[in-house]
Write a protein that holds these residues in place. Structure first.
Motif, PDB file in Angstrom:
ATOM      1  N   VAL A  78     -39.462   6.624 -17.276  1.00  0.00           N
ATOM      2  CA  VAL A  78     -40.428   5.811 -16.633  1.00  0.00           C
ATOM      3  C   VAL A  78     -40.148   4.508 -17.079  1.00  0.00           C
ATOM      4  N   LEU A  79     -40.159   3.577 -16.231  1.00  0.00           N
ATOM      5  CA  LEU A  79     -40.027   2.325 -16.368  1.00  0.00           C
ATOM      6  C   LEU A  79     -41.249   1.275 -16.646  1.00  0.00           C
ATOM      7  N   THR A  80     -41.272   0.561 -17.579  1.00  0.00           N
ATOM      8  CA  THR A  80     -42.399  -0.442 -17.803  1.00  0.00           C
ATOM      9  C   THR A  80     -41.960  -1.874 -17.636  1.00  0.00           C
ATOM     10  N   SER A  81     -42.904  -2.546 -17.171  1.00  0.00           N
ATOM     11  CA  SER A  81     -42.767  -4.033 -16.868  1.00  0.00           C
ATOM     12  C   SER A  81     -44.235  -4.615 -17.026  1.00  0.00           C
ATOM     13  N   GLU A  82     -44.303  -6.133 -17.106  1.00  0.00           N
ATOM     14  CA  GLU A  82     -45.309  -6.919 -17.083  1.00  0.00           C
ATOM     15  C   GLU A  82     -45.638  -7.239 -15.628  1.00  0.00           C
ATOM     16  N   CYS A  83     -44.960  -7.089 -14.922  1.00  0.00           N
ATOM     17  CA  CYS A  83     -45.154  -7.707 -13.547  1.00  0.00           C
ATOM     18  C   CYS A  83     -44.900  -6.326 -12.260  1.00  0.00           C
ATOM     19  N   THR A  84     -45.380  -6.787 -11.142  1.00  0.00           N
ATOM     20  CA  THR A  84     -45.281  -5.684 -10.009  1.00  0.00           C
ATOM     21  C   THR A  84     -43.778  -6.145  -9.286  1.00  0.00           C
ATOM     22  N   THR A  85     -43.296  -7.227  -9.680  1.00  0.00           N
ATOM     23  CA  THR A  85     -41.903  -7.239  -8.545  1.00  0.00           C
ATOM     24  C   THR A  85     -40.932  -6.309  -8.985  1.00  0.00           C
ATOM     25  N   ASP A  86     -40.839  -5.647  -9.720  1.00  0.00           N
ATOM     26  CA  ASP A  86     -39.701  -4.528 -10.017  1.00  0.00           C
ATOM     27  C   ASP A  86     -40.106  -3.266  -9.630  1.00  0.00           C
ATOM     28  N   ALA A  87     -41.174  -3.069  -9.200  1.00  0.00           N
ATOM     29  CA  ALA A  87     -41.718  -1.585  -9.053  1.00  0.00           C
ATOM     30  C   ALA A  87     -40.850  -1.090  -7.864  1.00  0.00           C
ATOM     31  N   ALA A  88     -40.618  -1.628  -6.653  1.00  0.00           N
ATOM     32  CA  ALA A  88     -40.035  -0.976  -5.457  1.00  0.00           C
ATOM     33  C   ALA A  88     -38.562  -0.739  -5.987  1.00  0.00           C
ATOM     34  N   LYS A  89     -37.847  -1.504  -6.775  1.00  0.00           N
ATOM     35  CA  LYS A  89     -36.526  -1.312  -7.223  1.00  0.00           C
ATOM     36  C   LYS A  89     -36.597   0.040  -8.347  1.00  0.00           C
ATOM     37  N   ALA A  90     -37.735   0.011  -9.232  1.00  0.00           N
ATOM     38  CA  ALA A  90     -37.805   1.252  -9.908  1.00  0.00           C
ATOM     39  C   ALA A  90     -37.465   2.624  -9.345  1.00  0.00           C
ATOM     40  N   PHE A  91     -38.004   2.695  -8.261  1.00  0.00           N
ATOM     41  CA  PHE A  91     -37.944   3.860  -7.509  1.00  0.00           C
ATOM     42  C   PHE A  91     -36.709   4.213  -6.882  1.00  0.00           C
ATOM     43  N   GLU A  92     -35.814   3.238  -6.854  1.00  0.00           N
ATOM     44  CA  GLU A  92     -34.171   3.483  -6.280  1.00  0.00           C
ATOM     45  C   GLU A  92     -33.550   4.069  -7.481  1.00  0.00           C
TER      46      GLU A  92
END
Length: 240
Positions: A78-92
Motif C-alpha cells: 500500500v503506497l501512501t502520499s500527501e499528494c495525488t500526482t503519484d496515484a497513476a504511477k502507484a498502480f504500475e
C-alpha cells in the motif's frame, strides 16, 4: 489465524505509531516493524520478507518507487502520499492500494480488507460486490473511444442529458449517458452524490468546509463544489 508481518516505512515517526494503532483497532493480525527511510526499508525487506508493507512515496535517500524497483522480495504494497500526482504511477507497481494522507478510518479499513483478501487468497463478500463495477470506462473523444481508469476520475457533472467526467490529469470527457445512469455503474463505496448535478470520487476528496449557509468540498486541480442540503447526511456519515 496467522499473524502477518507488516512493515511501515515513513519518515514521520508519529504517523507510523498512529497507523499501527489504527491497524490494531481494526483487529488486523500483524507483527509490526518500522523503517524511516528507503535504504533502511530495503534492509528490512530482505531480512524480514514481510507479507504487507505500507510505504510512503516520499522518503529520505531513495523514494518508495525506487525501493520497489530494487527489492527482490515484493510484499503486498500500500503506497501512501500527501499528494495525488503519484496515484497513476502507484498502480504500475501493482500496488494493492494508494492512500492519500490524511486518510480516514473508513478508507484504511478498505485497504486492510484488500490486503487480507490478497494475502489469504480468499474472496470477501464486499470485494465480490465491488467486482461488479468496472475498473475502466470508455468515453468518446472526437471520433475515438478513450479508456479512463475509474480510479483517476475525480468527479462527474451533469449537463442536461449528458455528463462531464473529470480526471486527475485535469482532463474532461463528455459522456452521452446521464449522471443517474453513470451512478448506477460506479461503486457506491467509492463514488458519492453530493448534489443532483455532482458525483465525487471519495478517494480524491481533500477538504470539507462551511461558508455561512453552504457546505463545500475541494478536489484536486483546485476544484470546489457545493454540497446540496439534501445530500449532507451522506457527507456527515464520513465524519469521525
Amino acid at each position: 489465524m496467522r499473524k502477518q508481518t507488516l512493515l511501515i516505512v515513513d519518515r514521520d515517526c508519529l504517523f507510523r505509531r498512529q497507523l499501527i494503532d489504527e491497524v490494531k483497532q481494526n483487529q488486523y493480525p500483524a507483527i509490526f516493524w518500522e523503517a524511516s527511510n528507503g535504504l533502511e526499508a530495503l534492509r528490512y525487506i530482505d531480512a524480514l520478507q514481510p507479507d504487507v508493507m505500507f510505504i510512503s512515496v516520499r522518503l529520505p535517500g531513495i523514494n518508495g518507487f525506487e525501493v520497489l524497483d530494487r527489492t527482490e522480495h515484493l510484499p503486498a504494497v500500500v503506497l501512501t502520499s500527501e499528494c495525488t500526482t503519484d496515484a497513476a504511477k502507484a498502480f504500475e507497481y501493482d500496488a494493492v492500494d494508494y492512500l492519500l494522507k490524511p486518510f480516514t478510518t473508513k478508507r484504511l479499513q478498505m485497504s486492510l480488507q484488500k490486503l487480507w483478501c490478497k494475502n489469504n487468497d480468499i474472496t470477501d463478500p464486499l470485494q465480490d460486490k465491488a467486482a461488479l463495477y468496472p475498473r475502466r470506462i470508455l468515453v468518446e473523444k472526437g471520433n475515438r473511444l478513450t479508456c479512463i481508469p475509474v480510479s483517476e476520475i475525480t468527479h462527474l457533472k451533469a449537463d442536461k442529458d449528458y455528463t462531464w467526467i473529470f480526471t486527475l490529469h485535469n482532463e474532461s470527457f463528455l459522456s452521452t449517458q446521464g449522471i443517474g445512469q453513470l451512478m448506477q455503474k460506479l461503486d457506491p463505496q467509492q463514488f458519492l452524490r453530493i448534489h443532483r448535478s455532482y458525483i465525487v470520487n471519495l478517494d480524491h476528496l481533500k477538504e470539507l468546509y462551511k461558508d455561512i449557509h453552504k457546505t463545500f468540498i475541494t478536489l484536486p486541480n483546485n476544484v470546489e463544489l457545493n454540497v446540496s442540503r439534501n445530500y449532507l447526511p451522506a457527507i456527515k456519515e464520513l465524519m469521525y
